[in-house]
Design a protein around this motif. Structure first.
Motif, PDB file in Angstrom:
ATOM      1  N   GLN A   1      -9.595  -4.936   6.938  1.00  0.00           N
ATOM      2  CA  GLN A   1     -10.197  -5.907   6.022  1.00  0.00           C
ATOM      3  C   GLN A   1     -11.451  -6.526   6.615  1.00  0.00           C
ATOM      4  OE1 GLN A   1      -7.378  -8.681   4.370  1.00  0.00           O
ATOM      5  NE2 GLN A   1      -6.251  -7.062   3.355  1.00  0.00           N
TER       6      GLN A   1
ATOM      7  N   GLN B   1      -1.725 -14.358   4.301  1.00  0.00           N
ATOM      8  CA  GLN B   1      -0.856 -13.304   3.773  1.00  0.00           C
ATOM      9  C   GLN B   1       0.553 -13.835   3.519  1.00  0.00           C
ATOM     10  OE1 GLN B   1      -2.259 -10.305   2.856  1.00  0.00           O
ATOM     11  NE2 GLN B   1      -4.041 -11.482   3.495  1.00  0.00           N
TER      12      GLN B   1
ATOM     13  N   TRP C   1      -5.454  -6.082   9.203  1.00  0.00           N
ATOM     14  CA  TRP C   1      -6.468  -7.143   9.307  1.00  0.00           C
ATOM     15  C   TRP C   1      -7.803  -6.545   9.747  1.00  0.00           C
ATOM     16  CZ3 TRP C   1      -8.206  -8.887  14.306  1.00  0.00           C
ATOM     17  CH2 TRP C   1      -9.150  -9.910  14.243  1.00  0.00           C
TER      18      TRP C   1
ATOM     19  N   TYR D   1     -12.517  -9.838   4.758  1.00  0.00           N
ATOM     20  CA  TYR D   1     -11.917 -10.979   5.449  1.00  0.00           C
ATOM     21  C   TYR D   1     -12.672 -11.186   6.747  1.00  0.00           C
ATOM     22  CZ  TYR D   1      -8.572 -14.518   6.565  1.00  0.00           C
ATOM     23  OH  TYR D   1      -8.005 -15.739   6.827  1.00  0.00           O
TER      24      TYR D   1
ATOM     25  N   TRP E   1      -5.625 -15.048   8.945  1.00  0.00           N
ATOM     26  CA  TRP E   1      -5.336 -14.009   7.941  1.00  0.00           C
ATOM     27  C   TRP E   1      -3.825 -13.883   7.724  1.00  0.00           C
ATOM     28  CZ3 TRP E   1      -2.756  -9.297   8.769  1.00  0.00           C
ATOM     29  CH2 TRP E   1      -2.786  -8.407   7.687  1.00  0.00           C
TER      30      TRP E   1
END
Length: 146
Positions: A121, A138, A118, A127, A134
Motif C-alpha cells: 500500500q 485496519q 502495508w 497509505y 496502518w
C-alpha cells in the motif's frame, strides 16, 4: 524500489516450517508456483534453506496456504489466521490501543495484518503512514465496519 529481505532468523527453521506446510497444504512446489507466480526452483531454494524469501514472497506464500507470515518466518503468533468473526472478538480490545501501544504489545507485527500488505500500500501510494498506524486503521475497519 529496493526489495526488502527478511533478516535475523534461522533459515533452517523457516525451511522446515515451510516444507511441512507446503506439503500438507499446497501439495507440490509446481502447484504452489502456479498460484504464487514464484518459480518452483526458487521455492525449492526456500525449502532447502539456501535462499531467503523477500517479505513480499513470504506474504504471497503465506496467504496462498492460509498461514500467518509472522508465524511462518519467525514462529510469532498463531499459525493460522483467524476468521473475521473470531478476529472481531479476539482482537476487539486492540481498538483501545494507540499505534505505539500496539507496537509494544505485538513487537514485530499484528497477528492479523502483515507488513508486506502495508508495504504494498505504501509502494502504491495508497497509505503513507507507519506500519502500526496502518494496523490500527485496519483493526477499526475490521472490527467496526461502517
Amino acid at each position: 524500489m529496493k526489495t526488502l529481505q527478511i533478516q535475523y532468523f534461522n533459515f533452517s527453521v523457516l525451511a522446515t516450517r515451510l516444507s511441512n506446510e507446503v506439503n500438507s497444504r499446497a501439495g507440490t512446489l509446481d502447484a504452489l508456483s502456479a498460484v504464487t507466480h514464484i518459480p518452483s526452483d526458487l521455492l525449492d531454494d526456500f525449502l532447502t534453506g539456501t535462499q531467503c524469501p523477500t517479505l513480499l514472497q513470504l506474504a504471497t506464500i503465506a496467504s496462498t496456504i492460509d498461514l500467518s507470515p509472522a508465524w511462518l518466518a519467525f514462529g510469532q503468533g498463531e499459525a493460522e489466521l483467524p476468521s473475521v468473526e473470531l478476529a472481531r472478538g479476539q482482537y476487539a480490545s486492540d481498538l483501545r490501543l494507540s499505534p505505539d501501544e500496539l507496537k509494544a504489545k505485538y513487537s514485530f507485527e499484528h497477528p492479523l495484518f502483515n507488513q508486506a500488505t502495508w508495504i504494498k500500500q505504501v509502494a502504491a501510494g495508497t497509505y503513507l503512514e507507519g506500519y502500526w498506524a496502518w494496523a490500527s486503521e485496519q483493526l477499526r475497519k475490521l472490527i467496526s465496519p461502517e
